[in-house]
Design a protein around this motif. Structure first.
Motif, mmCIF file in Angstrom:
data_model
loop_
_atom_site.group_PDB
_atom_site.id
_atom_site.type_symbol
_atom_site.label_atom_id
_atom_site.label_comp_id
_atom_site.label_asym_id
_atom_site.label_seq_id
_atom_site.Cartn_x
_atom_site.Cartn_y
_atom_site.Cartn_z
ATOM 1 N N ASP A 1 2.460 1.601 -3.608
ATOM 2 C CA ASP A 1 1.433 1.850 -4.628
ATOM 3 C C ASP A 1 0.728 3.191 -4.426
ATOM 4 O OD1 ASP A 1 2.168 -0.607 -5.620
ATOM 5 O OD2 ASP A 1 0.328 -1.644 -5.014
ATOM 6 N N SER A 2 0.468 3.549 -3.171
ATOM 7 C CA SER A 2 -0.220 4.826 -2.936
ATOM 8 C C SER A 2 0.707 6.012 -3.194
ATOM 9 C CB SER A 2 -0.799 4.882 -1.523
ATOM 10 O OG SER A 2 0.213 4.851 -0.560
ATOM 11 N N TYR B 1 -2.191 6.317 4.400
ATOM 12 C CA TYR B 1 -2.166 5.994 2.973
ATOM 13 C C TYR B 1 -3.233 4.967 2.647
ATOM 14 C CZ TYR B 1 2.204 8.505 2.644
ATOM 15 O OH TYR B 1 3.153 9.495 2.673
ATOM 16 N N LEU C 1 -4.925 2.795 -0.896
ATOM 17 C CA LEU C 1 -4.874 2.536 -2.334
ATOM 18 C C LEU C 1 -5.864 3.470 -3.021
ATOM 19 C CD1 LEU C 1 -4.751 -1.379 -2.374
ATOM 20 C CD2 LEU C 1 -2.847 0.237 -2.694
ATOM 21 N N ASP C 2 -5.516 3.892 -4.195
ATOM 22 C CA ASP C 2 -6.280 4.899 -4.933
ATOM 23 C C ASP C 2 -7.774 4.572 -5.010
ATOM 24 O OD1 ASP C 2 -6.217 7.361 -6.431
ATOM 25 O OD2 ASP C 2 -6.529 6.158 -8.244
ATOM 26 N N GLN D 1 -9.916 5.455 -1.858
ATOM 27 C CA GLN D 1 -9.968 6.824 -1.346
ATOM 28 C C GLN D 1 -11.362 7.414 -1.556
ATOM 29 O OE1 GLN D 1 -6.668 9.026 -3.031
ATOM 30 N NE2 GLN D 1 -5.194 7.520 -2.303
ATOM 31 N N THR E 1 0.616 6.848 -6.884
ATOM 32 C CA THR E 1 -0.568 7.559 -7.371
ATOM 33 C C THR E 1 -0.712 8.928 -6.708
ATOM 34 O OG1 THR E 1 -1.975 6.402 -5.757
ATOM 35 C CG2 THR E 1 -1.834 5.459 -7.971
ATOM 36 N N THR E 2 -0.480 8.997 -5.410
ATOM 37 C CA THR E 2 -0.645 10.254 -4.674
ATOM 38 C C THR E 2 0.357 11.312 -5.120
ATOM 39 O OG1 THR E 2 -1.490 9.079 -2.742
ATOM 40 C CG2 THR E 2 -0.625 11.299 -2.362
ATOM 41 N N GLY F 1 -5.224 0.039 3.204
ATOM 42 C CA GLY F 1 -4.807 1.312 3.769
ATOM 43 C C GLY F 1 -4.195 1.120 5.137
ATOM 44 N N VAL G 1 0.843 -1.201 0.000
ATOM 45 C CA VAL G 1 0.000 0.000 0.000
ATOM 46 C C VAL G 1 0.875 1.246 0.000
ATOM 47 C CG1 VAL G 1 -1.663 1.364 1.342
ATOM 48 C CG2 VAL G 1 -1.995 -1.104 1.075
#
Length: 175
Positions: free
Chosen positions: A20-21, A92, A94-95, A98, A24-25, A70, A17
């Protein structure tokens, strides 16, 4: 969605997580070279150490399949000289998870823990270009200071927010 305290067997899921986050973040905020070099192995080592720390509290969010989607953690940084305070050091998700209230539930778990420790206020650092800062503001965090930091060869503004009353934050999060 299940929120619970992390255990050592969770570190690979937390690391996944985390990597990967970040990708994207922080896309278009932190250079791609830096993001592409993040590794699950490196983050697994980091989170193994973090789970083993006695002063670190880590909450995880699991989906219905038991997959970690998360996490959030808090502990008092050595750079924090304020008595009866702590730091929210990460949240955090995962996209695709959210915007579903999971971040709020994780933050609630952290603040419940801080209340149990007798903590009065808490701090969180966030990059100025990270929209998560509006999440913190929504739950009462006030801008405390701004400082430049360097990540991946780029200078960015890091904002430090402060919550001055753990009880007040808990009342907002419990609604």
């Amino acid at each position: 969605m299940r929120i619970r305290k992390a255990v050592l067997s969770d570190v690979k899921g937390i690391a996944k997580v985390h990597v990967d986050s970040w990708k994207t973040t922080y896309k278009d905020i932190i250079p791609n070279d830096f993001l592409n070099n993040l590794s699950y192995e490196q983050r697994t080592k980091l989170w193994t150490q973090n789970v083993l720390r006695k002063d670190n509290y880590i909450a995880i969010a699991e989906n219905a399949d038991g997959k970690i989607v998360g996490f959030a953690d808090c502990w008092k940084r050595e750079t924090n000289p304020v008595p009866f305070s702590s730091d929210i050091t990460s949240i955090y998700l995962l996209d695709q998870y959210q915007g579903k209230g999971i971040g709020k539930r994780l933050l609630l778990q952290l603040f419940i823990h801080l209340k149990q420790l007798g903590i009065k206020n808490a701090y969180v650092d966030v990059l100025e270009e990270n929209n998560t800062r509006y999440f913190y503001e929504h739950y009462g965090a006030k801008l405390h200071r701004t400082k430049p930091i360097k990540i991946g060869g780029v200078v960015l503004n890091e904002l430090t927010y402060e919550w001055r009353d753990v009880d007040c934050v808990l009342s907002m999060l419990e609604k």
